[in-house]
Scaffold this active site. Structure first.
Site, short mmCIF file in Angstrom:
data_model
loop_
_atom_site.label_atom_id
_atom_site.label_comp_id
_atom_site.label_asym_id
_atom_site.label_seq_id
_atom_site.Cartn_x
_atom_site.Cartn_y
_atom_site.Cartn_z
N GLY A 299 0.79 -1.23 0.00
CA GLY A 299 0.00 0.00 0.00
C GLY A 299 0.82 1.28 0.00
N ASP B 198 3.15 -0.89 -14.02
CA ASP B 198 3.73 -1.61 -12.88
C ASP B 198 4.20 -3.00 -13.27
OD1 ASP B 198 2.74 0.64 -11.72
OD2 ASP B 198 1.18 -0.36 -10.57
C1 GLA Z 1 -1.02 2.53 -10.39
C2 GLA Z 1 -1.40 1.70 -11.62
C3 GLA Z 1 -0.53 2.05 -12.82
C4 GLA Z 1 -0.48 3.55 -13.06
C5 GLA Z 1 -0.18 4.30 -11.76
C6 GLA Z 1 -0.28 5.79 -11.92
O1 GLA Z 1 0.26 2.19 -9.95
O2 GLA Z 1 -1.28 0.32 -11.34
O3 GLA Z 1 -0.99 1.37 -13.96
O4 GLA Z 1 -1.65 4.01 -13.67
O5 GLA Z 1 -1.05 3.91 -10.72
O6 GLA Z 1 0.71 6.24 -12.78
#
Ligand code: GLA
Length: 383
Positions: A121, A171
């Site tokens: 988180g 990510d």
């Molecule tokens: C989260 C999401 C990503 C991206 C970020 C903001 O981490 O999983 O895909 O959108 O927020 O940049």
């Protein structure tokens, strides 16, 4: 005891003979926030904190899994969506199995134990690390031969279909493609990417974790995405070439100002600015111009706070403090609604800044923030 030894010992205690160990990392993102699902650029890297899993095929059609961090054992089958387990951590593993099957891959039952040192988180993508770790491991153990892009997409679809977050690809991409010492600029529309050696001589990257977690973060995240899609659809009526919001020019957004809710306008204004900032930062990095990199980070924070509205009081406080102390760059990182700021700090200022952040934040909010130094590292791999 090291994390890998602890995992191995638990695995042997639960299942007998040991299996293979796989790892995948969490991520930082220097700049390019909420641009991924808008077809824009992002600029992440994998970090030296992540997930390690030991895994071994068990000759059944079930997964038997133990999470060391939650101290919890779960058994589930994965032949249909109805078998969705109740525990959030198990849903990630289940989702990965389902998504591999949907793509025509093979998944045999397995035993597994995992643990992580990526804080949950905190906006460092612990969930992407978990997905990428299992996507890679299951892919190898079953000889499926999916490439890294497909593995990243398996993780992303797991979020969409089994965890309710309509996230972009950043990510999971960073977690699968990470390379020690490099940040990666990814064009989320074409999936073209380029490694940039990140050798911030004289500067440190430090994360300050507000330890704030907002409950409704995933629905607020999905709502931001809807606003962007709304704005893009309005612009597309005048400019059919606009597939994603990142294709739109700022003046095209102005043309539709009266036709979309003010909120959607502000969200889109942020995204269009942010897409350009990633490119400016890449240019600045190639010149070794960290002052410009830092200034762009402050601009991103302003946008995320005032236009995109995904910051919070605690993160704004940390950002303001950084500015006051002449920290080169600072901004909220990741999806927002709590989590960390990422800071680019001159080495000689590092101690003072970290101490001041701890003291002043604690005095103001009554709990101490956590501080993580970042080492840019390799992504998903077999150990
Ligand atoms: C989260 C999401 C990503 C991206 C970020 C903001 O981490 O999983 O895909 O959108 O927020 O940049």
């Amino acid at each position: 005891m090291s994390m890998t030894t602890q995992i191995h010992e638990k695995f042997v205690a639960l299942f007998g003979e040991g299996g293979e160990q796989y790892a995948a990392a969490g991520r930082i993102n220097l700049i390019g926030e909420h641009t991924d699902y808008n077809g824009g650029y992002v600029f992440p890297g994998a970090i030296d904190k992540g997930i390690v899993a030991e895994i071994k095929l068990n000759g059944t059609d079930k997964v038997r899994a133990f999470s060391i961090d939650c101290d919890e054992y779960v058994e589930f089958s994965f032949q249909n969506d109805e078998a969705l387990p109740g525990q959030q951590w198990a849903r990630y593993i289940f989702g990965v199995c389902r998504e591999i099957l949907k793509r025509g891959g093979k998944v045999a039952g397995f035993d597994t134990v995992f643990a992580g040192d990526v804080p949950l988180g905190a906006g460092l993508s612990s969930s992407a690390a978990l997905e990428s770790c299992y996507a890679n491991a299951i892919n190898e153990l079953n000889g499926n031969g999916f490439d890294k892009f497909e593995l990243a997409k398996i993780g992303q679809s797991t979020e969409h279909n089994y965890c309710g977050v309509k996230c972009g690809i950043m990510d999971q991409f960073a977690s699968c493609f990470g390379k020690a010492g490099c940040l990666i600029r990814l064009n989320c529309k074409t999936l073209e990417y380029k490694y940039f050696p990140f050798d911030s001589k004289g500067y440190k990257v430090v994360l300050i974790d507000s330890c704030v977690k907002h409950k409704l973060a995933s629905s607020a995240y999905n709502k931001r995405r809807e606003s962007c899609e709304n704005a893009a659809a309005a612009i597309r009526k005048n400019h059919p070439e606009v597939e994603f919001l990142s294709d739109a020019k700022r003046v095209w957004l102005d043309e539709v100002r009266d036709r979309i809710p003010e909120e959607d306008f502000l969200r889109a204004e942020y995204v269009i600015g942010e897409v350009q900032r990633v490119l400016d930062v890449c240019d600045a990095l190639e010149r070794g111009d960290y002052e410009t990199v830092g200034e762009m980070m402050y601009q991103t924070h302003f946008g995320l706070s005032r236009l995109y509205e995904v910051s919070c009081e605690e993160l704004d406080f940390l950002n303001k403090l950084a500015r006051k102390m002449d920290v080169t760059g600072s901004r909220v990182m990741g999806g927002g609604f709590g989590g960390c700021t990422i800071n680019l700090v001159k080495e000689e200022l590092y101690e003072d800044f970290v101490n001041a952040a701890k003291e002043q934040f604690t005095a103001r909010f009554g709990h101490e923030p956590k501080v993580y130094d970042v080492v840019v590292s390799d992504g998903a791999r077999k150990l």
